[in-house]
Write a protein that holds these residues in place. Structure first.
Motif, PDB file in Angstrom:
ATOM      1  N   VAL A 221       0.851  -1.192   0.000  1.00  0.00           N
ATOM      2  CA  VAL A 221       0.000   0.000   0.000  1.00  0.00           C
ATOM      3  C   VAL A 221       0.889   1.244   0.000  1.00  0.00           C
ATOM      4  O   VAL A 221       1.705   1.434   0.913  1.00  0.00           O
ATOM      5  N   HIS A 222       0.737   2.069  -0.999  1.00  0.00           N
ATOM      6  CA  HIS A 222       1.553   3.274  -1.092  1.00  0.00           C
ATOM      7  C   HIS A 222       0.838   4.452  -0.441  1.00  0.00           C
ATOM      8  O   HIS A 222      -0.344   4.709  -0.705  1.00  0.00           O
ATOM      9  N   VAL A 223       1.574   5.150   0.438  1.00  0.00           N
ATOM     10  CA  VAL A 223       1.040   6.381   1.028  1.00  0.00           C
ATOM     11  C   VAL A 223       2.066   7.490   0.821  1.00  0.00           C
ATOM     12  O   VAL A 223       3.272   7.260   0.929  1.00  0.00           O
ATOM     13  N   PRO A 224       1.617   8.701   0.499  1.00  0.00           N
ATOM     14  CA  PRO A 224       2.557   9.813   0.324  1.00  0.00           C
ATOM     15  C   PRO A 224       3.154  10.245   1.655  1.00  0.00           C
ATOM     16  O   PRO A 224       2.673   9.873   2.728  1.00  0.00           O
ATOM     17  N   HIS A 225       4.209  11.050   1.588  1.00  0.00           N
ATOM     18  CA  HIS A 225       4.916  11.482   2.806  1.00  0.00           C
ATOM     19  C   HIS A 225       3.979  12.177   3.793  1.00  0.00           C
ATOM     20  O   HIS A 225       4.125  12.012   5.003  1.00  0.00           O
ATOM     21  N   ASN A 226       3.012  12.952   3.294  1.00  0.00           N
ATOM     22  CA  ASN A 226       2.162  13.702   4.212  1.00  0.00           C
ATOM     23  C   ASN A 226       1.136  12.833   4.927  1.00  0.00           C
ATOM     24  O   ASN A 226       0.390  13.311   5.771  1.00  0.00           O
ATOM     25  N   ARG A 227       1.090  11.543   4.584  1.00  0.00           N
ATOM     26  CA  ARG A 227       0.206  10.629   5.314  1.00  0.00           C
ATOM     27  C   ARG A 227       0.930   9.924   6.469  1.00  0.00           C
ATOM     28  O   ARG A 227       0.347   9.075   7.139  1.00  0.00           O
ATOM     29  N   LEU A 228       2.199  10.272   6.673  1.00  0.00           N
ATOM     30  CA  LEU A 228       2.859   9.908   7.924  1.00  0.00           C
ATOM     31  C   LEU A 228       2.436  10.968   8.934  1.00  0.00           C
ATOM     32  O   LEU A 228       2.980  12.071   8.983  1.00  0.00           O
ATOM     33  N   VAL A 229       1.421  10.634   9.735  1.00  0.00           N
ATOM     34  CA  VAL A 229       0.792  11.647  10.589  1.00  0.00           C
ATOM     35  C   VAL A 229       1.390  11.723  11.988  1.00  0.00           C
ATOM     36  O   VAL A 229       1.248  12.729  12.678  1.00  0.00           O
ATOM     37  N   GLU A 230       2.058  10.646  12.432  1.00  0.00           N
ATOM     38  CA  GLU A 230       2.698  10.633  13.753  1.00  0.00           C
ATOM     39  C   GLU A 230       3.887   9.695  13.687  1.00  0.00           C
ATOM     40  O   GLU A 230       3.893   8.730  12.935  1.00  0.00           O
ATOM     41  N   HIS A 231       4.871   9.962  14.528  1.00  0.00           N
ATOM     42  CA  HIS A 231       5.881   8.931  14.779  1.00  0.00           C
ATOM     43  C   HIS A 231       6.418   9.101  16.183  1.00  0.00           C
ATOM     44  O   HIS A 231       6.444  10.204  16.726  1.00  0.00           O
ATOM     45  N   LYS A 232       6.814   7.978  16.756  1.00  0.00           N
ATOM     46  CA  LYS A 232       7.182   7.955  18.169  1.00  0.00           C
ATOM     47  C   LYS A 232       8.509   8.664  18.390  1.00  0.00           C
ATOM     48  O   LYS A 232       9.469   8.474  17.659  1.00  0.00           O
ATOM     49  N   THR A 233       8.536   9.462  19.445  1.00  0.00           N
ATOM     50  CA  THR A 233       9.758  10.084  19.920  1.00  0.00           C
ATOM     51  C   THR A 233      10.064   9.489  21.288  1.00  0.00           C
ATOM     52  O   THR A 233       9.234   8.789  21.867  1.00  0.00           O
ATOM     53  N   PRO A 234      11.262   9.722  21.845  1.00  0.00           N
ATOM     54  CA  PRO A 234      11.556   9.177  23.179  1.00  0.00           C
ATOM     55  C   PRO A 234      10.483   9.581  24.186  1.00  0.00           C
ATOM     56  O   PRO A 234       9.956  10.699  24.126  1.00  0.00           O
TER      57      PRO A 234
END
Length: 388
Positions: A221-234
Motif C-alpha cells: 500500500v503506497h502512502v505519500p509522505h504527508n500521510r505519515l501523521v505521527e511517529h514515536k519520539t523518546p
C-alpha cells in the motif's frame, strides 16, 4: 424506575446531549439482536449515528463538533451502550481518537483541520489499527511487524492488523508500522479502498459481535509522505495518560444497566403460582437487586468522579493514570457481577437465545479483555503505593 443517570446529569447542555443519545440508543437497541446475529456493523446503525452527527461530537466547535468533555463522553457512551454496546464501543474508538488528536496535538494543524472537515462535513469514520497477531495488545509494548519502507514519493506498507473495529465501514485507518528509514514506529493514514487494502472477515467472537473487528491486510500500500501523521519520539517525562479510554468502562456499565433494568422488570411482573406476590417481594431476590444497584453506583461514582477531575484539573492529568486504569477494572468487573446477578434473578430462561440477557452475558465478558488488563492495573497501583 430508578434512573441511574440522573445524579450525573448536571447541566442543560449535558441533558440535551443525553436526550439525543437516548433517542439514538433506542434506535440501535431495536436492532441489537440482528447486529449480534450477523456479527456485522449494520449499515442502518452507521446511518443513524451519522444522521445524529454523533461522529462529530468530540471535534472542536470550530470544526462543527461539540468539543465534548471527557465527563460528557462517558455519560453519552454509557447510555448508547444500554441500547447496543457493540455500537457504542465501536463509535467510541472513533470519538476517543478524535478527542486524543484534539487535546494532545499529535497531528499538525493543517492535517487535523482537514480530517475534522472530513468527519463533520463528509461524515467519515476513523480508527487506529495497531494490534497484530505476534504483538498482541499494543498496550503491552510490542513493536509492530507491519513495515513502512520509504521510497521517492512516500512509503510502502505491508502487514496484517487484527481487532480492527468497524474495519469494513471505516473510511480511514491510522496504521502503526515500523519505519525502515528512522527505525521508529510511525502512524500512517490509510484510506479504505486504496490499492492493496483488504479486509479479511475473521471476527468470530463470542461477544461484542457487532463491532466487526476484522483483520486489515496491507499489501504494498503506497502512502505519500504527508500521510505519515505521527511517529514515536523518546518517552516524555510526565506523559499525559489516555483519559479518553474511559469510554471502555462506560460501555460495559451500559450493559450492566440494561441487564439490571431487565431483571428488575421481570421480578416486578413475574408471579409463579407458588407465591401470592411477584418475586420482587422475595428476600433473596431483593438482596440480588440491591447488590446490582450497589455495584453500579460504586462504579459510576468512580467513573464520573475521575472524569470530572480530568476535565476540571488539567494540570494534574499526569497523575491520573492509575486512577483511570482502576476505573476500568472496577467498572468491568462490577458489570460482569451485575449481569450474573440479573441472570440469577430471571433464572434459566435468561439462557435462551431469545433473551437479551444471554447477549448481555456474552458482551459484558469482552470488557475483561479490553485494555488495560487487570494484572497491569494492579501492578500500576502497587508501584504507585511503593514509590510514594
Amino acid at each position: 424506575m430508578w434512573n441511574p443517570y440522573s445524579p450525573f446529569i448536571q447541566t442543560e447542555r449535558q441533558s440535551s446531549l443525553f436526550n439525543i443519545t437516548k433517542e439514538l440508543s433506542n434506535k440501535v437497541g431495536k436492532r441489537a439482536t440482528l447486529t449480534d446475529h450477523y456479527g456485522k456493523f449494520l449499515d442502518d446503525n452507521l446511518r443513524d449515528l451519522k444522521d445524529y452527527n454523533y461522529q462529530s461530537l468530540s471535534l472542536p466547535k470550530a470544526l462543527g463538533g461539540e468539543n465534548l468533555s471527557l465527563y460528557e463522553f462517558v455519560l453519552l457512551q454509557e447510555k448508547l451502550a444500554e441500547g447496543d454496546a457493540s455500537v457504542a464501543l465501536s463509535i467510541g474508538w472513533h470519538l476517543g481518537i478524535v478527542m486524543e488528536l484534539r487535546d494532545e496535538g499529535l497531528w499538525d494543524e493543517e492535517t487535523f483541520n482537514w480530517i475534522g472537515k472530513e468527519i463533520h462535513h463528509n461524515k467519515k469514520i476513523i480508527n487506529r489499527a495497531a494490534t497484530e497477531p505476534a504483538t498482541g495488545s499494543p498496550t503491552r509494548g510490542g513493536i509492530p511487524e507491519t513495515t513502512a519502507v520509504r521510497d521517492k514519493t512516500g512509503y510502502i506498507l505491508n502487514g496484517r492488523k487484527t481487532f480492527t473495529t468497524m474495519a469494513n465501514v471505516l473510511d480511514y485507518y491510522i496504521v502503526s508500522a515500523k519505519m525502515n528509514d528512522l527505525n521508529e514506529v510511525g502512524w500512517f493514514l490509510v484510506e479504505n479502498g486504496q490499492n492493496g487494502v483488504k479486509i479479511e472477515e475473521t471476527w468470530d467472537s463470542l461477544g461484542m459481535r457487532g463491532t466487526a473487528s476484522d483483520d486489515l491486510i496491507l499489501s504494498d500500500v503506497h502512502v505519500p509522505h504527508n500521510r505519515l501523521v505521527e511517529h514515536k519520539t523518546p518517552p516524555r517525562k510526565g506523559k499525559v495518560p489516555k483519559g479518553w479510554l474511559l469510554h471502555i468502562p462506560a460501555c460495559y456499565l451500559g450493559i450492566a444497566i440494561a441487564a439490571r433494568n431487565e431483571a428488575v422488570e421481570f421480578a416486578k411482573n413475574y408471579q409463579p403460582n407458588s407465591l401470592n406476590t411477584t418475586i420482587s417481594e422475595v428476600a433473596h431476590i431483593k438482596e440480588k437487586i440491591g447488590k446490582m444497584d450497589l455495584a453500579i453506583l460504586n462504579a459510576q461514582y468512580f467513573l464520573f468522579g475521575v472524569a470530572d477531575k480530568w476535565d476540571n484539573n488539567p494540570e494534574n492529568r499526569t497523575d491520573l493514570g492509575p486512577d483511570l486504569a482502576a476505573v476500568k477494572t472496577i467498572a468491568t468487573n462490577n458489570a460482569n457481577e451485575v449481569v450474573d446477578l440479573a441472570m440469577r434473578i430471571v433464572g434459566g430462561r435468561s439462557l435462551a437465545k431469545s433473551s437479551n440477557l444471554e447477549r448481555h452475558y456474552r458482551d459484558v465478558r469482552a470488557g475483561l479483555h479490553n485494555p488495560p488488563m487487570d494484572d497491569s492495573v494492579l501492578h500500576t497501583l502497587a508501584s504507585r503505593a511503593i514509590n510514594d
